[in-house]
Write an enzyme that holds these catalytic residues in place. Structure first.
Site, PDB file in Angstrom:
ATOM      1  N   SER A 161       0.834  -1.200   0.000  1.00 20.51           N
ATOM      2  CA  SER A 161       0.000   0.000   0.000  1.00 20.51           C
ATOM      3  C   SER A 161       0.876   1.261   0.000  1.00 20.51           C
ATOM      4  CB  SER A 161      -0.958  -0.056   1.189  1.00 20.51           C
ATOM      5  OG  SER A 161      -2.005   0.862   1.049  1.00 20.51           O
ATOM      6  N   LEU A 162       0.777   2.121   1.025  1.00 22.24           N
ATOM      7  CA  LEU A 162       1.639   3.301   1.078  1.00 22.24           C
ATOM      8  C   LEU A 162       3.101   2.902   0.952  1.00 22.24           C
ATOM      9  CD1 LEU A 162       2.281   6.304   1.663  1.00 22.24           C
ATOM     10  CD2 LEU A 162       2.204   5.722   4.098  1.00 22.24           C
TER      11      LEU A 162
END
Length: 287
Positions: free
Chosen positions: A103-104
């Protein structure tokens, strides 16, 4: 399985902490693992048993977990997180390394890989590739919203009477199973006499002032030179629709796409499937 060791390094951004699994040999691939937004280094504990042939360093990104927060004069941006990740590998003395992101963390790993292509051997991107983007014509509106949010007084931290209360909330908000939520919460709270509070910096929930446009994001992805395995959950996240994510993968110089039935935290919820896919790919970086 190797025992994990607590990891800490001093950088210009502050103390960065996490977990380290020592190298089994001098030629073992070196892997920096970066977790998702409001998660922490425990994100990679479920897949760690499959990475026995790698030296694995999973950090709490700045402002997350047990790592320091940025001073109030600094902003959490993709550039700052990228510089912080590079500061960690420099402190480790790693001239070359591989990347594992969720994700991030995959956003940041994408930028690291584009920034120093000669140093990155391989990259596994889980549930993201490249940065979040915004239409150019909405730049002023986003800029104003970010400054307004930064000027608001900080809210009092929510106090949980027990770990189980915090775990139940994370299960509800992020659709996590209890064991997965527990791993993240146990490393993601500070304990006080009155209970527990989230350890992550509140400012991480504020909007960033600027985002790149999609053409800029694609140019950065084209700058990733290393072999890259992209692992995506089906169904896709709303902010990363299927047409966008598939198109982004086509911009990679060397792409390997796997789409797996699962949820956003599929590497934690289904490590028996994801762990071998990650290990087989990263182990090819062995010298």
């Amino acid at each position: 399985m190797r025992e994990r060791q607590r990891f800490e390094v001093q950088t210009v951004f502050g103390h960065i902490r996490g977990w380290r699994f020592e190298a089994p040999s001098a030629t073992a691939p070196r892997v920096l693992a970066l977790h998702g937004w409001l998660d922490n280094s425990a994100s990679f504990l479920p897949v760690a048993p499959w990475l026995e042939q790698c030296e694995l360093v999973a950090i709490d990104q700045i402002g997350h977990g047990e790592s320091d927060h940025l001073p109030i004069s600094s902003d959490y941006t993709a550039l700052t997180l990228t510089r912080c990740g590079l500061a960690v590998v420099d402190a480790l003395g790693w001239d070359r390394f591989s990347l594992l992101g969720h994700s991030l963390g995959s956003v940041v790993c994408s930028l690291i890989a584009a920034a120093v292509p000669s140093r990155v051997d391989r990259f596994v991107a889980i549930e993201a590739l490249g940065v979040l983007t915004h239409p150019a014509e909405q730049t002023a509106e986003r800029f104003r919203e970010a400054l307004e949010a930064a000027a608001r007084p900080r809210r009092p931290l929510r106090v949980f009477q027990s770990l189980d209360e915090a775990i139940a909330l994370r299960m509800q908000v992020n659709h996590l199973s209890e064991p997965v939520a527990r791993l993240l919460v146990e490393r993601g709270v500070d304990a006080f006499e009155d209970g527990f509070v989230w350890s992550s910096d509140q400012r991480l929930t504020q909007p960033t002032a600027f985002r790149l446009t999609e053409p800029q994001a694609l140019d950065l992805i084209r700058g990733i030179a290393c072999p890259t395995r992209v692992i995506l959950a089906d169904p896709p996240q709303s902010y990363f629709p299927d047409a966008m994510r598939r198109h982004r993968v086509t911009q990679l110089q060397s792409a390997d796409l796997h789409i797996v039935d699962g949820t956003h935290h599929l590497h934690m919820e289904d490590p028996d499937t994801i762990g071998p896919q990650v290990a087989e790919f990263l182990e090819r970086a062995a010298n």
